[in-house]
Design an enzyme around this catalytic site. Structure first.
Site, PDB file in Angstrom:
ATOM      1  N   TYR B  77      -5.428  67.097  99.635  1.00 24.73           N
ATOM      2  CA  TYR B  77      -4.708  66.129 100.467  1.00 24.73           C
ATOM      3  C   TYR B  77      -4.053  66.865 101.627  1.00 24.73           C
ATOM      4  O   TYR B  77      -3.419  67.900 101.429  1.00 24.73           O
ATOM      5  CB  TYR B  77      -3.649  65.419  99.616  1.00 24.73           C
ATOM      6  CG  TYR B  77      -3.202  64.089 100.170  1.00 24.73           C
ATOM      7  CD1 TYR B  77      -4.090  63.023 100.245  1.00 24.73           C
ATOM      8  CD2 TYR B  77      -1.898  63.893 100.614  1.00 24.73           C
ATOM      9  CE1 TYR B  77      -3.684  61.797 100.746  1.00 24.73           C
ATOM     10  CE2 TYR B  77      -1.489  62.663 101.116  1.00 24.73           C
ATOM     11  CZ  TYR B  77      -2.381  61.626 101.179  1.00 24.73           C
ATOM     12  OH  TYR B  77      -1.981  60.412 101.673  1.00 24.73           O
ATOM     13  N   ASN B 159       2.244  51.255  99.285  1.00 24.14           N
ATOM     14  CA  ASN B 159       1.430  50.038  99.379  1.00 24.14           C
ATOM     15  C   ASN B 159       2.065  48.969 100.266  1.00 24.14           C
ATOM     16  O   ASN B 159       1.387  48.357 101.092  1.00 24.14           O
ATOM     17  CB  ASN B 159       1.181  49.458  97.985  1.00 24.14           C
ATOM     18  CG  ASN B 159       0.187  50.297  97.199  1.00 24.14           C
ATOM     19  OD1 ASN B 159      -0.412  51.219  97.743  1.00 24.14           O
ATOM     20  ND2 ASN B 159       0.023  49.986  95.930  1.00 24.14           N
ATOM     21  N   ARG B 210     -16.096  43.269  94.987  1.00 19.41           N
ATOM     22  CA  ARG B 210     -17.338  43.669  94.343  1.00 19.41           C
ATOM     23  C   ARG B 210     -17.919  42.511  93.529  1.00 19.41           C
ATOM     24  O   ARG B 210     -17.176  41.672  93.011  1.00 19.41           O
ATOM     25  CB  ARG B 210     -17.090  44.878  93.436  1.00 19.41           C
ATOM     26  CG  ARG B 210     -17.167  46.215  94.178  1.00 19.41           C
ATOM     27  CD  ARG B 210     -16.778  47.374  93.277  1.00 19.41           C
ATOM     28  NE  ARG B 210     -15.374  47.277  92.893  1.00 19.41           N
ATOM     29  CZ  ARG B 210     -14.924  47.275  91.648  1.00 19.41           C
ATOM     30  NH1 ARG B 210     -15.752  47.391  90.631  1.00 19.41           N
ATOM     31  NH2 ARG B 210     -13.632  47.177  91.398  1.00 19.41           N
ATOM     32  N   GLY B 286      -8.619  54.006 103.454  1.00 21.30           N
ATOM     33  CA  GLY B 286      -9.025  54.560 102.173  1.00 21.30           C
ATOM     34  C   GLY B 286     -10.530  54.701 102.127  1.00 21.30           C
ATOM     35  O   GLY B 286     -11.230  54.193 103.009  1.00 21.30           O
ATOM     36  N   TRP B 311      -2.724  55.920 108.331  1.00 23.74           N
ATOM     37  CA  TRP B 311      -2.141  56.769 107.298  1.00 23.74           C
ATOM     38  C   TRP B 311      -0.632  56.574 107.341  1.00 23.74           C
ATOM     39  O   TRP B 311       0.029  57.020 108.273  1.00 23.74           O
ATOM     40  CB  TRP B 311      -2.509  58.235 107.558  1.00 23.74           C
ATOM     41  CG  TRP B 311      -2.185  59.158 106.432  1.00 23.74           C
ATOM     42  CD1 TRP B 311      -1.933  58.834 105.133  1.00 23.74           C
ATOM     43  CD2 TRP B 311      -2.091  60.586 106.505  1.00 23.74           C
ATOM     44  NE1 TRP B 311      -1.698  59.960 104.394  1.00 23.74           N
ATOM     45  CE2 TRP B 311      -1.783  61.048 105.206  1.00 23.74           C
ATOM     46  CE3 TRP B 311      -2.237  61.511 107.536  1.00 23.74           C
ATOM     47  CZ2 TRP B 311      -1.614  62.402 104.916  1.00 23.74           C
ATOM     48  CZ3 TRP B 311      -2.072  62.848 107.252  1.00 23.74           C
ATOM     49  CH2 TRP B 311      -1.768  63.292 105.951  1.00 23.74           C
TER      50      TRP B 311
END
Lengths: 382, 382
Positions: B77, B159, B210, B286, B311
């Site tokens: 990271y 978040n 999905r 992401g 970010w």
């Protein structure tokens, strides 16, 4: 020439070259063919509906055969001219060609900024340049060009303006000499102009070219003649080791790679994006490899990469004033010798206006469309 | 309580909970392991070097185990805390964890904006939150949180702020109800918050999820409970036919799809980019699929696509004031019921501070790191 004589001469010229005696011959199309676009092209002889009393009459000197012209005929280009019945065709048709240089034959009395003999190019795309003569209603739809050869004039609207705006319109360059741009397709016409404009602004250029047997020779031409700071191969462009070990030495310690110019796509795109410093910008203006663009996710999130597109046609529509300004500034760079005439990279196809049959004209254009890997330009011999 | 009594009480509280009697226990690391990051974590008991006379003392209430925490331990990271010897370790070490909610235990006399009992979160990442207690030198490094549960408080910095800034900081939205955003990973924590913030602003959301057996059920929850305007599957997202025939009816005639939020990458990214209207913006925050981003070249050149990264860590560093403003606005949306507490999506792991052995604590954290596909949060039981 006195003003009186000048007016008399122009008046004579206008009469002598009156539109009614001119042979309008254009490459037209009324449909598209994505497989073989030469099938939809026809040579068409006609009298335009509007006369020289109200229209500027133009004689074509030269036009390039650009990829966008071909894509337009194929029906795969998002910008296209309206198909009209102005040319006395049965089906609505358009004249092919977006770019070219013309000589003014005559102007109606209302026109003050142009006179016969002036060289002009269209302000916008979709003008229909593959033609012996064209008419134009508004002088503001034309840009006057002076002091450059026809190879330059016939390519300044697309390649010249593209290169100039790519370098000048997006980045706040530091003139101290530590700023860099990186570009792929380093041997392309646009890339060569980019290189020269960058050099004139004290911006360093890292040009990536395809691997080839005579790499050293081509690299030397790009560096010595066009002023690229460093030329590397696509293999080097893709090597992690090169990026980590060699490149920092090439760039120097205070380098800022602020701009990446992509006209290739695929891996080459990802690899020049990786060369950018933090918060760098990529501009994509072509996709020669026909591969989609790929980017490592981290470049966007952690390195602040911004990826935008560039389309000179759209820019010109949105901001015609900037197009005129761009053309004038590029022409000045050519006149000052900061950019070399594209002449020697051009494959000239001669259209013998007074002698070529319609079949021969079509054959000439077809040859230009089908001969890839070189810049084809039709030069009209009057 | 009178002001006099209040002061006496605080003073008593400060003495009773004096730092010297507190058991500082932290999850620390001095190296990285990209394969199994739990190997580098140690439970460490220590006395901090700075005392409560000069530092704010904080008691941890809860911390999430975020992907970025894990990537930090793995050494992959780009943002990471300095490794220091402040915790009486042999090797320079850092405390794991970037996010969490604390209760103020005591404040030095110089601190005026915080008092014992206040709930706070760190202003910046790299705070080191996986700990029983922490000290903090500056009150300006903390943001006070009121009126929300610990699940909300412990997740608002990453978040909550991510979702809020994605929706609010890039697009000039038209409040009339024709504007859309499209996002993939529609069931993720961030996407759910995005959906709710968008709904509160009258922005339509097209959420791609999905394919799954209970698609209808999940889609209904996202639409009814969270307020997504329309949920589609990745299969639909990839179908040309769907994009041409079905989608225009879903969007309506005046729709403008102005923003695409990508946290997946690969084909999903290209397919949500295709849903954007002209001159749309994609923000990538992401890369769940671990596939690079791909884009058709034409989207950039002819549709004016702009692709940027997002970010929240970097944004907070660049503009701490905006981070504070963002946190306060998100908290207000939670308090107003515009965003639902993330509680029910969270897998709570209880750290029994007074009874758990160091081995048990390490096991708990390891469990949280290794259990994928859910939001793990450690709740400290005092």
């Amino acid at each position: 020439m006195s003003s009186f004589l000048s007016k008399r001469f122009l008046s004579f010229s206008q009469r002598a070259m009156s539109q009614e005696s001119l042979k309008f011959k254009s490459l037209i199309y009324s449909s598209h063919d994505s497989q073989d676009c030469t099938k939809v092209l026809k040579v068409h002889n006609y009298k335009p509906k509007k006369g020289s009393e109200t229209s500027i009459v133009l004689k074509t000197l030269a036009f390039p055969i650009n990829p966008s012209d071909i894509n337009q005929l194929e029906g795969v280009y998002p910008s296209k001219p309206d198909k009209v019945t102005d040319y006395s065709t049965d089906e609505p048709s358009a004249i092919a060609g977006n770019e070219g240089v013309f000589e003014v034959v005559s102007v109606p009395s209302s026109v003050s900024t142009l006179k016969p003999g002036d060289k002009v190019i269209p302000l916008q795309a979709n003008f229909g340049t593959w033609s012996t003569y064209r008419t134009c209603d508004k002088e503001s739809d034309l840009i006057k060009i002076e002091g450059v050869d026809i190879y330059t004039a016939a390519t300044v609207a697309v390649n010249g303006c593209t290169a100039y705006q790519l370098v000048n319109d997006y980045i706040n360059w530091d003139p101290k000499g530590n700023d860099w741009l990186v570009q792929n397709a380093g041997t392309s016409s646009v890339s060569k102009i980019v290189t020269q404009i960058a050099k004139a602004k004290n911006i360093n250029t890292l040009s990536v070219i395809r691997d080839r047997e005579n790499f050293e020779e081509v690299a030397e031409i790009l560096e010595k003649k066009y002023g690229a700071t460093k030329v590397i191969s696509e293999t080097e462009n893709g090597e992690k080791e090169f990026g980590k070990e060699v490149l920092p030495k090439v760039l120097g310690s205070n380098a800022q790679v602020k701009l990446a110019l992509n006209s290739v796509g695929g891996k080459s795109c990802a690899n020049i994006a990786r060369k950018l410093s933090k918060d760098g910008l990529m501009l994509t203006y072509g996709g020669m490899s026909k591969q989609p663009l790929t980017f490592p996710t981290g470049l966007f999130i952690f390195k602040g990469l911004k990826s935008h597109g560039f389309w000179v046609t759209e820019n010109s529509k949105r901001d015609p004033e900037n197009k005129i300004k761009t053309v004038n500034e590029v022409i000045e760079l050519y006149r000052d010798g900061k950019i070399i005439s594209p002449k020697e990279d051009i494959r000239a196809l001669e259209w013998d206006v007074n002698n070529a049959s319609d079949e021969e004209v079509l054959q000439l254009i077809t040859d230009g469309i089908k001969t890839k890997g070189t810049k084809n330009m039709v030069i009209l011999k009057w």
